[in-house]
Design an enzyme around this catalytic site. Structure first.
Site, PDB file in Angstrom:
ATOM      1  N   ASP A  58      64.244 118.383  46.149  1.00 41.00           N
ATOM      2  CA  ASP A  58      64.077 119.098  44.882  1.00 41.00           C
ATOM      3  C   ASP A  58      64.274 120.597  45.097  1.00 41.00           C
ATOM      4  O   ASP A  58      63.598 121.192  45.934  1.00 41.00           O
ATOM      5  CB  ASP A  58      62.666 118.842  44.336  1.00 41.00           C
ATOM      6  CG  ASP A  58      62.367 117.351  44.235  1.00 41.00           C
ATOM      7  OD1 ASP A  58      63.035 116.671  43.445  1.00 41.00           O
ATOM      8  OD2 ASP A  58      61.486 116.870  44.974  1.00 41.00           O
ATOM      9  N   GLU A  61      68.423 117.564  43.795  1.00 40.13           N
ATOM     10  CA  GLU A  61      67.846 117.478  42.448  1.00 40.13           C
ATOM     11  C   GLU A  61      67.450 118.877  41.995  1.00 40.13           C
ATOM     12  O   GLU A  61      66.632 119.544  42.626  1.00 40.13           O
ATOM     13  CB  GLU A  61      66.630 116.543  42.409  1.00 40.13           C
ATOM     14  CG  GLU A  61      66.191 116.358  40.960  1.00 40.13           C
ATOM     15  CD  GLU A  61      64.813 115.744  40.780  1.00 40.13           C
ATOM     16  OE1 GLU A  61      64.367 114.938  41.585  1.00 40.13           O
ATOM     17  OE2 GLU A  61      64.181 116.129  39.773  1.00 40.13           O
ATOM     18  N   HIS A 110      58.744 120.449  44.923  1.00 41.73           N
ATOM     19  CA  HIS A 110      58.757 119.502  43.811  1.00 41.73           C
ATOM     20  C   HIS A 110      58.017 120.028  42.589  1.00 41.73           C
ATOM     21  O   HIS A 110      58.533 120.023  41.469  1.00 41.73           O
ATOM     22  CB  HIS A 110      58.132 118.173  44.253  1.00 41.73           C
ATOM     23  CG  HIS A 110      58.098 117.138  43.180  1.00 41.73           C
ATOM     24  ND1 HIS A 110      57.095 117.070  42.237  1.00 41.73           N
ATOM     25  CD2 HIS A 110      58.970 116.137  42.871  1.00 41.73           C
ATOM     26  CE1 HIS A 110      57.334 116.070  41.417  1.00 41.73           C
ATOM     27  NE2 HIS A 110      58.462 115.483  41.768  1.00 41.73           N
ATOM     28  N   HIS A 124      63.732 109.685  49.817  1.00 40.82           N
ATOM     29  CA  HIS A 124      63.155 110.461  48.710  1.00 40.82           C
ATOM     30  C   HIS A 124      62.413 111.683  49.254  1.00 40.82           C
ATOM     31  O   HIS A 124      61.597 111.567  50.164  1.00 40.82           O
ATOM     32  CB  HIS A 124      62.194 109.544  47.958  1.00 40.82           C
ATOM     33  CG  HIS A 124      61.595 110.125  46.726  1.00 40.82           C
ATOM     34  ND1 HIS A 124      60.265 110.008  46.420  1.00 40.82           N
ATOM     35  CD2 HIS A 124      62.146 110.828  45.693  1.00 40.82           C
ATOM     36  CE1 HIS A 124      60.012 110.582  45.261  1.00 40.82           C
ATOM     37  NE2 HIS A 124      61.146 111.102  44.798  1.00 40.82           N
ATOM     38  N   GLU A 158      67.433 112.915  49.421  1.00 42.92           N
ATOM     39  CA  GLU A 158      67.235 113.566  48.119  1.00 42.92           C
ATOM     40  C   GLU A 158      66.146 114.607  48.309  1.00 42.92           C
ATOM     41  O   GLU A 158      65.200 114.400  49.077  1.00 42.92           O
ATOM     42  CB  GLU A 158      66.780 112.520  47.089  1.00 42.92           C
ATOM     43  CG  GLU A 158      66.547 113.062  45.667  1.00 42.92           C
ATOM     44  CD  GLU A 158      65.118 113.492  45.348  1.00 42.92           C
ATOM     45  OE1 GLU A 158      64.887 113.985  44.245  1.00 42.92           O
ATOM     46  OE2 GLU A 158      64.223 113.347  46.221  1.00 42.92           O
TER      47      GLU A 158
END
Ligand code: G3P
Ligand code: MG
Length: 252
Positions: free
Chosen positions: A45, A118, A58, A16, A43
């Site tokens: 952002d 993401e 993020h 993450h 993953e």
């Protein structure tokens, strides 16, 4: 919608925000930390600077994860890249930057890591962010065996990503899965549905899987819960605790 499962080349454990809690989130150091522990997928952002550079962050502001202050949407990348994005986590990460998607793609490819990009638009920039992130991802991962998996909480961003790069796989991201998840994932041509594991039941996972969708769940930091979710049929676990839930966790 009931159909055969789409092809799914992704590993079962996903770090993450790059390296979970072991490194500053959404940095190259985070990605390297995960790879150093043997992780095979990360993953992170992605959003747009004011001058439309795709970079990793993020929050809407840079306040929490850098030594700067302010709304990222108002800052050109030259300013964003001058901020320190590592020392808030630990002095040993001083000098880390908010990397561009280009820098991240090159590092993932060099380290053999699959990517879940993401799309995390700044407020009001959903469509342009979806479009530019998808186009950039398609360019950067062109010719790679495993395509980057695009996801977003923003339906509009993911729709724009679909229109810009239809061949890239997409996953709709939810906190709580809404009643219209079938319609949304179908309209977006999703291969997967991503959800907060705390809001899931075994029955709902079964329905989603029976509809032909793969599942990635976040953020699972308890090994026992990770095993339970896998038993329910979840394909991939996104975790902050890559020290506890490592790349070979499900092999044992
Ligand atoms: O993509 C899974 C997860 O990253 C979604 O939550 O807030 O950490 O981006 P967040
Ligand atoms: Mg995320």
């Amino acid at each position: 919608m009931t159909g055969p499962l789409n092809s799914w080349p992704y590993p079962r454990v996903v770090a993450h925000r790059g390296g979970g809690t072991l490194a500053p989130e959404n940095t190259l150091a985070g990605i390297e930390t995960g790879a150093g522990l043997g992780l095979k997928m990360v993953e992170f952002d992605a959003k747009l600077s004011s001058d439309n550079v795709v970079f990793l962050l993020h929050d809407d502001t840079v306040d929490r994860t850098s030594d700067g202050f302010g709304e990222a949407a108002t800052m050109p990348y030259a300013i964003l890249s001058s901020l320190d994005a590592g020392k808030w986590r630990s002095p040993r990460f001083a000098g880390e930057r908010m990397p561009t998607l280009e820098q991240v793609a090159k590092r993932c490819i060099a380290l053999g890591l699959a990517a879940n990009v993401e799309i995390k638009p700044c407020p009001g920039r959903d469509v342009e962010t979806g479009k530019l992130v998808a186009a950039e991802a398609e360019r950067l991962w062109s010719g790679q065996q495993i395509a980057p998996l695009l996801s977003s909480f923003s339906y509009d961003a993911l729709a724009a990503a679909r229109d810009a790069a239809p061949d890239l796989p997409r996953g709709m991201l939810y906190e709580a899965v809404p009643a219209n998840w079938r319609e949304q994932t179908s309209a977006l041509g999703c291969v997967s549905l991503h959800a907060d594991h705390n809001r899931l039941s075994e029955a709902l996972v079964a329905q989603i899987r029976a509809a032909g969708l793969h599942m990635l769940v976040y953020t699972v930091n308890d090994p026992q819960r990770a095993r339970q979710l896998a038993q329910w049929g979840v394909d991939a676990i996104c975790t902050d605790r890559i020290d506890l839930i490592g790349a070979s966790f499900f092999d044992a």
